[in-house]
Scaffold this active site. Structure first.
Site, PDB file in Angstrom:
ATOM      1  N   LYS A 150       0.758  -1.238  -0.057  1.00 13.69           N
ATOM      2  CA  LYS A 150       0.082  -0.113  -0.061  1.00 13.69           C
ATOM      3  C   LYS A 150       0.901   1.153  -0.031  1.00 13.69           C
ATOM      4  CE  LYS A 150      -3.918  -1.870   2.595  1.00 13.69           C
ATOM      5  NZ  LYS A 150      -5.012  -1.616   3.730  1.00 13.69           N
ATOM      6  N   HIS A 168       0.477   5.797   3.879  1.00 12.61           N
ATOM      7  CA  HIS A 168      -0.547   7.055   4.126  1.00 12.61           C
ATOM      8  C   HIS A 168       0.019   8.071   5.145  1.00 12.61           C
ATOM      9  CE1 HIS A 168      -4.145   8.654   5.477  1.00 12.61           C
ATOM     10  NE2 HIS A 168      -4.942   8.317   4.422  1.00 12.61           N
ATOM     11  N   HIS A 193       0.557   7.633   8.976  1.00 13.40           N
ATOM     12  CA  HIS A 193       1.797   6.997   9.597  1.00 13.40           C
ATOM     13  C   HIS A 193       3.094   8.014   9.803  1.00 13.40           C
ATOM     14  CE1 HIS A 193       0.747   2.890   9.315  1.00 13.40           C
ATOM     15  NE2 HIS A 193       0.050   3.060   8.321  1.00 13.40           N
TER      16      HIS A 193
END
Length: 593
Positions: free
Chosen positions: A131, A134, A137
């Site tokens: 992924k 984001h 984080h």
């Protein structure tokens, strides 16, 4: 710096007080606070009187007996005063001794000491594989990196672990999405992270419309956990793609790790050992539906699902035990947002129930959330988008600035570092537990407290030094303390003396904002000193070549605790230049080869 006075105080003063009063007295370095008294023109060391309990009067009445003859040269006088209802002990210090101590060129960092240093595991960042990283984080990454840096700087052994999520039902969805999308390894290799993320979203959406898809995803993961899935070899490729993508981002943030670890490391064998230990302690119970739960005094915690797959908490217990066997840590920090508080409370409680001797060293470094982190178009973003946006905004400011000498288009790396610094400091200056709003207008401003301001101050000092001396001369600058007559310079010496106590305060509270606030105070002090220095050198209040902060080039450095150390060192050297310039009329120089 400060530790020299703490050593004198601890080894001499506290020893003598303990001998006179018959009571053990300890002074923590976090209690030390150096200030410059402008009325008496004297540097002072302030200590809260509660540190010395009921012995302040005895110290004040007989300072030489308490201080010791060998160290009396550091001390002029000891008095007490009450400020804001609190009693303080003030030690008036010899100016020359303080300057010599502060500007000593000994390394600022602490050496690892087997008797006093600790081994620490810091788990931070820890995104999921396959992924995009984001923005959610970001705080774990920045706070964890700071915590690691400050503990290493203070002499501890730190293991920086990035515990990547590559296990769980969601990865059954990923494998299912790859199957449903009919993606080949060649297709994935072309744009791996986007391709895998799209596959996961595709499977998740399919499961919302067809419950059988959810069951298929759970079955795939159950086979993976048992080691019977046919495509486990592809899993390693997915992990490698993720690490490559992450390392580019971590490099931009100035973040490093000792190693990458994986949830999948703690599979059936290690989980079985944990289950046996839980059962041996009498806290594991089998449920009629196939689940296994841990019975704690006030609650029940599931650790195995009805399909036999282990839950996240069970893998965390296995990881904790494994890490202690490998690293022998005294402390284990988990830098994870506040919403996971119950999880880590359960981990710590189970560790105590298992009678693990290091259970008391488990600590959840929790933090609040960032609200409104998006591009100017309002798009919910990944961290790469945020950093790219910051870079573009810095470029815009460069174009708008009339003092920009270097083309922004030709220096994208400078824009990137300035923008990244702004984002980092905007986070680190917040209280860790505080939720805050992400506001582009505040993050990139030059005035006030910002990452751009710290970069500007650092580069201004570098410009001053590089204009006056060669790189070789800078390394061998000496300072005559008698030439530091300005109150602003002495005030700055006292601020520098506070550097190590501030680092210990930030470490003790796990609060980066303590150090960042200190750096902002240093910037303010530099402005006070800078007017005298640059005026004397004939540069006015800016760079010698007329640049603004927008034209900064290769002097740029990442802002982290390293920036704090560098700024402190540079200010020490700048003070030496004040002394050198004060002596120019007497034809005296204090640079030695």
């Amino acid at each position: 710096m400060a530790q020299v006075y703490r050593k004198i105080f601890s080894e001499k003063v506290c020893f003598n007080v303990s001998r006179i009063c018959g009571t053990n007295v300890q002074i923590p370095i976090t209690a030390l606070n150096f200030t410059y008294h402008k009325t008496s023109h004297t540097p002072e060391l302030n200590l809260p009187a509660h540190c010395m309990e009921n012995f302040v009067e005895k110290i004040s009445s007989n300072p030489r007996k308490v201080w010791g003859d060998s160290n009396a040269e550091h001390l002029i006088n000891i008095t007490t005063e009450v400020r804001s209802g609190k009693k303080w002990m003030k030690l008036s210090l010899d100016k020359m001794k303080l300057i010599q101590t502060v500007l000593d060129r000994k390394p600022l960092y602490e050496e690892y000491n087997t008797d006093t240093s600790e081994t620490m595991v810091v788990e931070f960042s820890s995104p999921n594989i396959a992924k995009p990283f984001h923005a959610g984080h970001l705080r774990s990454t920045i706070v964890g990196n700071f915590l690691s840096n400050v503990n290493e700087f203070l002499g501890n052994r730190v293991l920086r672990l990035n515990y990547l999520g590559d296990w769980g039902t969601q990865f059954g969805y990923l494998a299912l999405g790859v199957q449903l999308s009919e993606l080949s390894p060649t297709d994935i290799h072309k744009n791996p992270i986007k391709c895998l993320y799209d596959a996961y979203v595709y499977a998740y959406e399919a499961a919302r419309n067809d419950p059988k898809m959810h069951e298929m995803a759970m079955q795939i993961f159950a086979r993976m956990e048992q080691g019977t899935a046919n495509d486990l070899h592809q899993w390693q490729d997915y992990r490698n793609y993720t690490v490559k993508e992450l390392e580019n981002l971590y490099r931009r943030l100035g973040v490093r790790f000792t190693g990458y670890e994986w949830e999948s490391q703690y599979g059936v064998n290690k989980i079985t050992n944990v289950l046996q230990a839980l059962k041996h302690c009498g806290i594991l119970t089998d449920q009629t539906d196939g689940r296994k739960v841990v019975q704690l005094p006030h609650r029940t915690i599931p650790v195995v699902k009805s399909d036999g797959s282990g839950m996240y908490l069970l893998r965390d217990i296995a990881a904790l035990i494994d890490r202690h066997e490998r690293f022998g840590f005294q402390k284990c920090f988990y830098v994870v947002e506040n919403g996971q508080n119950d999880h880590f409370a359960s981990l710590r409680e189970i560790a105590h129930q298992l009678h693990l001797p290091y259970a008391h060293g488990i600590e959840h470094i929790k933090f609040g959330r960032i609200h409104g982190m998006s591009t100017r178009r309002g798009k919910v973003v990944f961290l790469k988008d945020i950093l790219h946006e910051a870079q573009l905004l810095v470029q815009e400011k460069q174009h708008e600035s009339p003092n920009t000498k270097t083309s922004a288009i030709e220096n994208p790396e400078v824009c990137d570092i300035l923008g990244t610094s702004a984002v980092i400091i905007n986070d680190l200056k917040q209280r860790r537990m505080k939720d805050y709003e992400f506001d582009w207008t505040k993050i990139l401003r030059m005035e006030g407290d910002s990452g751009i301001k710290l970069q500007y101050t650092h580069c201004r000092l570098m410009s001053l030094l590089e204009t006056q001396s060669s790189a070789e001369e800078i390394l061998h600058i000496e300072c005559d303390g008698l030439s530091l007559a300005e109150p602003e310079a002495l005030d700055l010496v006292c601020q520098l003396a506070n550097f190590k106590p501030v680092c210990y305060q930030a470490q003790e509270a796990a609060e980066a904002c303590i150090l960042v606030a200190y750096l902002f105070r240093l910037c303010f002090q530099i402005m006070a000193v800078g007017g005298r220095v640059t005026g004397r050198l004939g540069y006015g209040n800016g760079y010698s070549d007329g640049r603004s902060y927008a034209g900064i080039n290769e002097e740029i450095m990442y802002v982290s605790i390293g920036m704090g150390i560098i700024i402190a060192i540079l200010i020490c050297i700048a003070l030496c230049y004040i002394a050198r310039e004060n002596c120019k009329n007497k034809r005296e120089y204090y640079i030695t080869a």
